[in-house]
Design a protein around this motif. Structure first.
Motif, PDB file in Angstrom:
ATOM      1  N   ARG A 122      19.477  21.624  48.362  1.00 12.41           N
ATOM      2  CA  ARG A 122      20.159  22.059  47.134  1.00 12.41           C
ATOM      3  C   ARG A 122      20.070  23.585  47.092  1.00 12.41           C
ATOM      4  NH1 ARG A 122      20.985  18.466  43.117  1.00 12.41           N
ATOM      5  NH2 ARG A 122      20.306  19.923  41.508  1.00 12.41           N
ATOM      6  N   LEU A 123      21.217  24.235  47.209  1.00 12.61           N
ATOM      7  CA  LEU A 123      21.259  25.689  47.388  1.00 12.61           C
ATOM      8  C   LEU A 123      21.779  26.419  46.156  1.00 12.61           C
ATOM      9  CD1 LEU A 123      22.954  25.700  50.938  1.00 12.61           C
ATOM     10  CD2 LEU A 123      20.499  25.757  50.432  1.00 12.61           C
ATOM     11  N   LEU A 124      21.131  27.529  45.861  1.00 12.05           N
ATOM     12  CA  LEU A 124      21.634  28.432  44.819  1.00 12.05           C
ATOM     13  C   LEU A 124      22.215  29.664  45.521  1.00 12.05           C
ATOM     14  CD1 LEU A 124      21.955  29.556  41.937  1.00 12.05           C
ATOM     15  CD2 LEU A 124      19.562  30.306  42.048  1.00 12.05           C
ATOM     16  N   PHE A 125      23.508  29.883  45.342  1.00  9.25           N
ATOM     17  CA  PHE A 125      24.148  31.074  45.927  1.00  9.25           C
ATOM     18  C   PHE A 125      23.892  32.265  45.009  1.00  9.25           C
ATOM     19  CE2 PHE A 125      27.865  33.920  45.829  1.00  9.25           C
ATOM     20  CZ  PHE A 125      27.891  34.344  47.152  1.00  9.25           C
ATOM     21  N   VAL A 126      23.395  33.360  45.584  1.00  2.00           N
ATOM     22  CA  VAL A 126      23.157  34.593  44.812  1.00  2.00           C
ATOM     23  C   VAL A 126      23.773  35.762  45.568  1.00  2.00           C
ATOM     24  CG1 VAL A 126      21.399  36.180  43.890  1.00  2.00           C
ATOM     25  CG2 VAL A 126      21.002  33.717  43.771  1.00  2.00           C
ATOM     26  N   ASP A 127      24.444  36.648  44.855  1.00  2.00           N
ATOM     27  CA  ASP A 127      25.020  37.834  45.505  1.00  2.00           C
ATOM     28  C   ASP A 127      25.028  38.982  44.496  1.00  2.00           C
ATOM     29  OD1 ASP A 127      26.203  39.373  47.481  1.00  2.00           O
ATOM     30  OD2 ASP A 127      27.818  37.962  47.883  1.00  2.00           O
ATOM     31  N   ASP A 128      25.317  40.185  44.993  1.00  2.00           N
ATOM     32  CA  ASP A 128      25.385  41.305  44.030  1.00  2.00           C
ATOM     33  C   ASP A 128      26.710  41.261  43.266  1.00  2.00           C
ATOM     34  OD1 ASP A 128      26.761  42.023  46.380  1.00  2.00           O
ATOM     35  OD2 ASP A 128      26.305  44.155  46.181  1.00  2.00           O
ATOM     36  N   PHE A 129      27.810  41.010  43.973  1.00  5.83           N
ATOM     37  CA  PHE A 129      29.130  40.989  43.340  1.00  5.83           C
ATOM     38  C   PHE A 129      29.872  39.696  43.623  1.00  5.83           C
ATOM     39  CE2 PHE A 129      28.646  45.603  43.218  1.00  5.83           C
ATOM     40  CZ  PHE A 129      29.337  45.956  42.066  1.00  5.83           C
ATOM     41  N   TYR A 130      30.688  39.284  42.683  1.00  5.14           N
ATOM     42  CA  TYR A 130      31.746  38.315  42.959  1.00  5.14           C
ATOM     43  C   TYR A 130      33.031  39.082  42.718  1.00  5.14           C
ATOM     44  CZ  TYR A 130      34.807  34.283  42.815  1.00  5.14           C
ATOM     45  OH  TYR A 130      35.816  33.392  43.081  1.00  5.14           O
ATOM     46  N   ALA A 131      33.909  39.112  43.733  1.00 10.54           N
ATOM     47  CA  ALA A 131      35.176  39.848  43.563  1.00 10.54           C
ATOM     48  C   ALA A 131      36.327  38.884  43.830  1.00 10.54           C
ATOM     49  CB  ALA A 131      35.207  41.055  44.490  1.00 10.54           C
ATOM     50  N   GLY A 132      36.745  38.796  45.075  1.00 10.66           N
ATOM     51  CA  GLY A 132      37.849  37.888  45.399  1.00 10.66           C
ATOM     52  C   GLY A 132      37.381  36.475  45.751  1.00 10.66           C
ATOM     53  N   GLY A 133      36.078  36.319  45.942  1.00 12.85           N
ATOM     54  CA  GLY A 133      35.531  34.993  46.205  1.00 12.85           C
ATOM     55  C   GLY A 133      35.464  34.602  47.672  1.00 12.85           C
ATOM     56  N   VAL A 155      25.569  35.957  40.306  1.00  9.36           N
ATOM     57  CA  VAL A 155      25.792  37.311  40.834  1.00  9.36           C
ATOM     58  C   VAL A 155      25.369  38.327  39.770  1.00  9.36           C
ATOM     59  CG1 VAL A 155      27.730  36.625  42.318  1.00  9.36           C
ATOM     60  CG2 VAL A 155      28.189  37.436  40.003  1.00  9.36           C
ATOM     61  N   ILE A 156      25.216  39.558  40.215  1.00  9.05           N
ATOM     62  CA  ILE A 156      24.889  40.606  39.237  1.00  9.05           C
ATOM     63  C   ILE A 156      26.154  40.933  38.441  1.00  9.05           C
ATOM     64  CG2 ILE A 156      24.004  42.939  38.890  1.00  9.05           C
ATOM     65  CD1 ILE A 156      22.555  42.709  41.595  1.00  9.05           C
ATOM     66  N   ILE A 157      27.224  41.235  39.149  1.00  8.68           N
ATOM     67  CA  ILE A 157      28.477  41.601  38.469  1.00  8.68           C
ATOM     68  C   ILE A 157      29.604  40.700  38.966  1.00  8.68           C
ATOM     69  CG2 ILE A 157      30.219  43.416  38.147  1.00  8.68           C
ATOM     70  CD1 ILE A 157      27.874  45.461  38.375  1.00  8.68           C
ATOM     71  N   ASP A 158      30.221  40.029  38.012  1.00  9.38           N
ATOM     72  CA  ASP A 158      31.348  39.148  38.333  1.00  9.38           C
ATOM     73  C   ASP A 158      32.634  39.835  37.888  1.00  9.38           C
ATOM     74  OD1 ASP A 158      33.250  37.221  38.588  1.00  9.38           O
ATOM     75  OD2 ASP A 158      32.332  35.789  37.207  1.00  9.38           O
ATOM     76  N   LYS A 159      33.387  40.300  38.857  1.00 11.91           N
ATOM     77  CA  LYS A 159      34.622  41.020  38.520  1.00 11.91           C
ATOM     78  C   LYS A 159      35.716  40.084  38.026  1.00 11.91           C
ATOM     79  CE  LYS A 159      34.150  44.905  41.647  1.00 11.91           C
ATOM     80  NZ  LYS A 159      34.815  45.638  42.733  1.00 11.91           N
ATOM     81  N   ALA A 160      35.627  38.817  38.405  1.00 11.07           N
ATOM     82  CA  ALA A 160      36.703  37.884  38.061  1.00 11.07           C
ATOM     83  C   ALA A 160      36.427  37.091  36.790  1.00 11.07           C
ATOM     84  CB  ALA A 160      36.918  36.926  39.231  1.00 11.07           C
ATOM     85  N   GLY A 161      35.182  37.078  36.347  1.00  6.38           N
ATOM     86  CA  GLY A 161      34.832  36.301  35.163  1.00  6.38           C
ATOM     87  C   GLY A 161      34.976  34.809  35.404  1.00  6.38           C
ATOM     88  N   ARG A 162      34.555  34.375  36.598  1.00  7.61           N
ATOM     89  CA  ARG A 162      34.674  32.959  36.950  1.00  7.61           C
ATOM     90  C   ARG A 162      33.673  32.125  36.141  1.00  7.61           C
ATOM     91  NH1 ARG A 162      34.807  30.475  43.136  1.00  7.61           N
ATOM     92  NH2 ARG A 162      33.698  28.622  42.473  1.00  7.61           N
ATOM     93  N   GLU A 163      34.170  31.038  35.582  1.00  4.49           N
ATOM     94  CA  GLU A 163      33.345  30.265  34.641  1.00  4.49           C
ATOM     95  C   GLU A 163      32.110  29.614  35.252  1.00  4.49           C
ATOM     96  OE1 GLU A 163      35.314  27.522  32.124  1.00  4.49           O
ATOM     97  OE2 GLU A 163      36.155  29.119  30.882  1.00  4.49           O
ATOM     98  N   ASP A 164      32.212  29.190  36.504  1.00  2.70           N
ATOM     99  CA  ASP A 164      31.051  28.521  37.095  1.00  2.70           C
ATOM    100  C   ASP A 164      30.130  29.487  37.830  1.00  2.70           C
ATOM    101  OD1 ASP A 164      32.761  29.090  39.163  1.00  2.70           O
ATOM    102  OD2 ASP A 164      32.587  27.137  40.148  1.00  2.70           O
ATOM    103  N   VAL A 165      30.307  30.784  37.584  1.00  6.57           N
ATOM    104  CA  VAL A 165      29.411  31.784  38.173  1.00  6.57           C
ATOM    105  C   VAL A 165      28.599  32.425  37.048  1.00  6.57           C
ATOM    106  CG1 VAL A 165      29.315  34.024  39.348  1.00  6.57           C
ATOM    107  CG2 VAL A 165      30.879  32.259  40.180  1.00  6.57           C
ATOM    108  N   PHE A 166      27.269  32.338  37.154  1.00  6.08           N
ATOM    109  CA  PHE A 166      26.406  33.019  36.190  1.00  6.08           C
ATOM    110  C   PHE A 166      26.326  34.484  36.603  1.00  6.08           C
ATOM    111  CE2 PHE A 166      22.137  34.756  35.355  1.00  6.08           C
ATOM    112  CZ  PHE A 166      22.132  34.702  33.966  1.00  6.08           C
TER     113      PHE A 166
END
Ligand SMILES: O=P(O)(O)OC[C@H]1O[C@H](OP(=O)(O)OP(=O)(O)O)[C@H](O)[C@@H]1O
Length: 212
Positions: A122-133, A155-166
């Protein structure tokens, strides 16, 4: 959930960063020189958000994702796997997927050794940015190849405001905070970054200034 690191991130963005359109410059505190206090609070927020959810490993991509991923893994108490962009001679069997580097504007391939992902992980994806995905998509493919499951995305900063990304902040929230920049420094709540009275939540108010 109240995010402790939000005020610190807004403060760093205002004092050391730059926002121009959808380009956010964070290399003096996130992805080149790293503000470890900020990273620590970001990791804590991610861990608190996923508390109670069973997580076997955090997965990220080199290079910039490693910092928030490591910070979160320390609080969750799990291992952290980072996909590599080149195959080392020690990596015999691997999962791989093509991606595209947002900052370098080039195609890249991500590699994860078969030794470090197990079926059912069970994996948690973590990144600094979410941009184009592209990065998340590639990691989802690698997880699927391993028979593992992505159970969270942070992610730290989500540029897209994706709902399933914290995220700690979305691009829209950053723009809102910058639009409020005329507020005097003393009026800015460092808990929320948006000005006193706004979104105090359950955190001690203005704890960074020692006034709580
Ligand atoms: O959602 P996306 O469009 O995939 O963009 C987000 C990715 O872009 C950056 O990686 P990049 O490879 O550009 O830089 P890095 O080597 O500093 O991690 C960032 O670290 C994310 O991994």
């Amino acid at each position: 959930m109240k995010r402790e690191s939000r005020g610190l991130l807004i403060k760093a963005l205002r004092e050391k960063g730059n926002v121009s359109g959808n380009i956010i410059k964070v290399d003096t505190f996130i992805n080149h020189c790293v503000d470890m206090n900020l990273a620590k609070h970001i990791g804590h927020d991610i861990a608190r958000y996923y508390a109670g959810k069973s997580i076997d490993k955090i997965i990220t991509v080199e290079a910039s994702g490693i910092i928030p991923a490591m910070a979160a893994a320390m609080y969750i108490g799990c291992d952290m796997v980072y996909a590599k962009k080149r195959i080392p001679i020690t990596m015999e069997k691997h999962y791989s997927e093509k991606s595209y580097s947002f900052t370098k504007k080039e195609e890249t391939t991500l590699y994860v050794s078969e030794e470090v992902l197990k079926k059912g992980d069970r994996l948690l994806f973590v990144d600094d940015f979410y941009a184009g995905g592209n990065t998340l998509k590639a990691i989802e493919s690698i997880a699927a190849q391993a028979g593992a499951e992505i159970v969270g995305r942070a992610v730290i900063i989500d540029k897209a405001g994706r709902e399933d990304v914290f995220s700690i902040l979305t691009l829209n929230e950053i723009k809102k905070a910058f639009a409020a920049a005329e507020i005097k420094e003393d009026d800015v709540c460092l808990c929320c970054g948006f000005g006193c009275g706004d979104d105090r939540g359950d955190m001690p108010h203005c704890w960074l200034r020692g006034e709580d």
